[in-house]
Design an enzyme around this catalytic site. Structure first.
Site, mmCIF file in Angstrom:
data_model
loop_
_atom_site.group_PDB
_atom_site.id
_atom_site.type_symbol
_atom_site.label_atom_id
_atom_site.label_comp_id
_atom_site.label_asym_id
_atom_site.label_seq_id
_atom_site.Cartn_x
_atom_site.Cartn_y
_atom_site.Cartn_z
ATOM 1 N N SER A 5 -1.962 15.047 -18.837
ATOM 2 C CA SER A 5 -3.138 14.208 -19.061
ATOM 3 C C SER A 5 -3.193 13.793 -20.523
ATOM 4 O O SER A 5 -2.497 14.358 -21.374
ATOM 5 C CB SER A 5 -4.415 14.969 -18.701
ATOM 6 O OG SER A 5 -4.640 16.009 -19.644
ATOM 7 N N CYS A 6 -4.044 12.825 -20.816
ATOM 8 C CA CYS A 6 -4.200 12.393 -22.208
ATOM 9 C C CYS A 6 -4.678 13.544 -23.081
ATOM 10 O O CYS A 6 -4.246 13.688 -24.235
ATOM 11 C CB CYS A 6 -5.172 11.219 -22.289
ATOM 12 S SG CYS A 6 -6.781 11.525 -21.510
ATOM 13 N N THR A 7 -5.545 14.398 -22.530
ATOM 14 C CA THR A 7 -6.088 15.508 -23.311
ATOM 15 C C THR A 7 -5.036 16.577 -23.561
ATOM 16 O O THR A 7 -4.936 17.124 -24.671
ATOM 17 C CB THR A 7 -7.318 16.100 -22.604
ATOM 18 O OG1 THR A 7 -8.286 15.058 -22.402
ATOM 19 C CG2 THR A 7 -7.944 17.214 -23.424
ATOM 20 N N ARG A 18 0.811 -1.221 0.000
ATOM 21 C CA ARG A 18 0.000 0.000 0.000
ATOM 22 C C ARG A 18 0.843 1.270 0.000
ATOM 23 O O ARG A 18 0.490 2.260 -0.627
ATOM 24 C CB ARG A 18 -0.932 0.012 1.213
ATOM 25 C CG ARG A 18 -2.056 -0.990 1.113
ATOM 26 C CD ARG A 18 -3.052 -0.841 2.250
ATOM 27 N NE ARG A 18 -4.135 -1.803 2.109
ATOM 28 C CZ ARG A 18 -5.221 -1.614 1.363
ATOM 29 N NH1 ARG A 18 -5.366 -0.475 0.700
ATOM 30 N NH2 ARG A 18 -6.163 -2.538 1.287
ATOM 31 N N THR A 70 -14.637 7.032 -18.446
ATOM 32 C CA THR A 70 -13.466 6.412 -17.823
ATOM 33 C C THR A 70 -13.878 5.688 -16.545
ATOM 34 O O THR A 70 -15.036 5.730 -16.131
ATOM 35 C CB THR A 70 -12.383 7.457 -17.491
ATOM 36 O OG1 THR A 70 -12.930 8.441 -16.611
ATOM 37 C CG2 THR A 70 -11.874 8.127 -18.765
ATOM 38 N N SER A 94 1.375 9.449 -13.970
ATOM 39 C CA SER A 94 0.517 9.331 -15.160
ATOM 40 C C SER A 94 -0.728 10.208 -15.057
ATOM 41 O O SER A 94 -1.828 9.798 -15.426
ATOM 42 C CB SER A 94 0.083 7.870 -15.362
ATOM 43 O OG SER A 94 -0.811 7.482 -14.328
ATOM 44 N N ASN A 150 -7.355 7.947 -25.807
ATOM 45 C CA ASN A 150 -6.990 8.492 -24.502
ATOM 46 C C ASN A 150 -6.277 7.490 -23.600
ATOM 47 O O ASN A 150 -5.667 7.870 -22.609
ATOM 48 C CB ASN A 150 -8.226 9.051 -23.786
ATOM 49 C CG ASN A 150 -9.437 8.162 -23.874
ATOM 50 O OD1 ASN A 150 -10.148 8.166 -24.880
ATOM 51 N ND2 ASN A 150 -9.680 7.384 -22.831
#
Length: 335
Positions: free
Chosen positions: A152-154, A80, A183, A122, A316
């Site tokens: 971010s992907c965008t 964790r 998502t 990420s 994405n």
């Protein structure tokens, strides 16, 4: 020498990063560890069978606390606290933080305490030493950058387009809408969520929500800081999104000039990052496309010389996962 990476969080992005490395055949990066709280067998099953990207084209083996996807056993842990991961023991160069939980610099830095040389998050990361969109500003990476955000992907879709067009005709101001696939943080049926829009069933409605992707371009391209904003509409498709960008150019331009600038960049300095299409494509056509951004040439519109509208597609998941690998390798070269 290949860059040794450990993946923390084997969800949508974590699995696709590993798969992208294997499918691309690249040998400059090696995954030596995966940390995820789920059972090893479950993680192997979800890697082997993917509803969006199809079945993994290789064999997936589980032996004890390892997964082998074709390049030898990868150690799997279920820890964790990232500070307790065996990064030092495994010689990890870059920890890929893909849980979506440790997204501030302070939290992500736990990987450094565990022995990783650097961390790549990420997601947008508060306080990150640098936010990188590979192909746009990755050359700014230095030895001082220990905790890096892959944005971010965008933002990875928008920034290459914004850079090319700002260099070509100048961007006075602009507004982006991302029409975004749903998502994993959206429910299949209505339920509790801090964002009441995202509390609604993902596959039943178009859902207006927020995004910081346009403003984040200013972190990557300082010359555009404060000049872009945006919003998001989540739609009932599981993958592939598109940005619709409208901007005021600093001088009169034309559809032809805009498209020619994109084609030139996509064929040269941004090859493999920025693509283009002149076909009547729809979103499914870009599933599993490794580009950060694929510009749709026939969607370009120019009104009265300076009001410009452009459209660019992105997977994405897959495009972003490929850029995680690219950025990790660039970070690994820093030593």
């Amino acid at each position: 020498m290949s860059v040794k990476v450990a993946i923390n969080g084997f969800g949508r992005i974590g699995r696709n990063v590993l798969r992208a490395i294997i499918e691309s055949g690249r040998t400059d990066i090696e995954v030596v560890a995966i940390n995820d709280l789920g059972p090893v067998e479950t993680n192997a099953h979800l890697f082997r069978f993917d509803s969006v990207h199809g079945r993994f084209p290789g064999e997936v083996k589980v032996a004890g606390d390892t997964i082998d996807v074709g390049r030898g056993p990868i150690k799997v842990t279920a820890v964790r606290n990232p500070a307790e991961l065996p990064h030092k023991e495994l010689g990890v160069d870059i920890a890929l933080e893909c849980t979506g939980i440790f997204t501030s610099r302070d939290k992500a830095a736990a990987h450094l305490a565990a022995g990783a040389k650097r961390v790549l998050v990420s997601a947008p990361a508060d306080g990150a030493d640098l936010t990188v969109v590979y192909g746009v500003n990755h050359e700014k990476l230095t030895n001082e950058h220990l905790v890096v955000s892959n944005a971010s992907c965008t933002t990875n879709c928008l920034a290459p387009v914004a850079k090319v067009l700002n260099d070509a005709v100048g961007i006075e101001k602009g507004f982006m809408t991302t029409i975004h696939a749903y998502t994993g943080d959206q429910p299949t049926l209505d339920t509790m969520h801090k964002d009441l829009y995202r509390a609604r069933a993902a596959a039943m409605s178009m859902i207006p929500t927020s995004t910081g992707a346009a403003k984040a371009v200013g972190l990557v391209l300082p010359e555009l800081a404060g000049k872009l904003d945006g919003t998001s509409i989540r739609v009932p498709t599981p993958n592939v999104s598109v940005i619709d960008l409208k901007f005021v150019a600093k001088r009169a331009t034309s559809k032809e000039e805009i498209n020619e600038a994109i084609i030139a960049a996509a064929s040269q300095q941004l090859k493999g990052i920025l693509g283009f299409t002149d076909q009547p494509n729809v979103s499914i056509d870009f599933n599993h496309n490794p580009n950060s951004s694929t510009f749709h040439l026939d969607q370009t519109k120019v009104m009265e010389g300076t009001l410009v509208r452009v459209l660019s597609w992105y997977d994405n998941e897959w495009g972003f996962s490929n850029r995680m690998s690219d950025t990790a390798v660039a970070m690994g070269k820093l030593g």
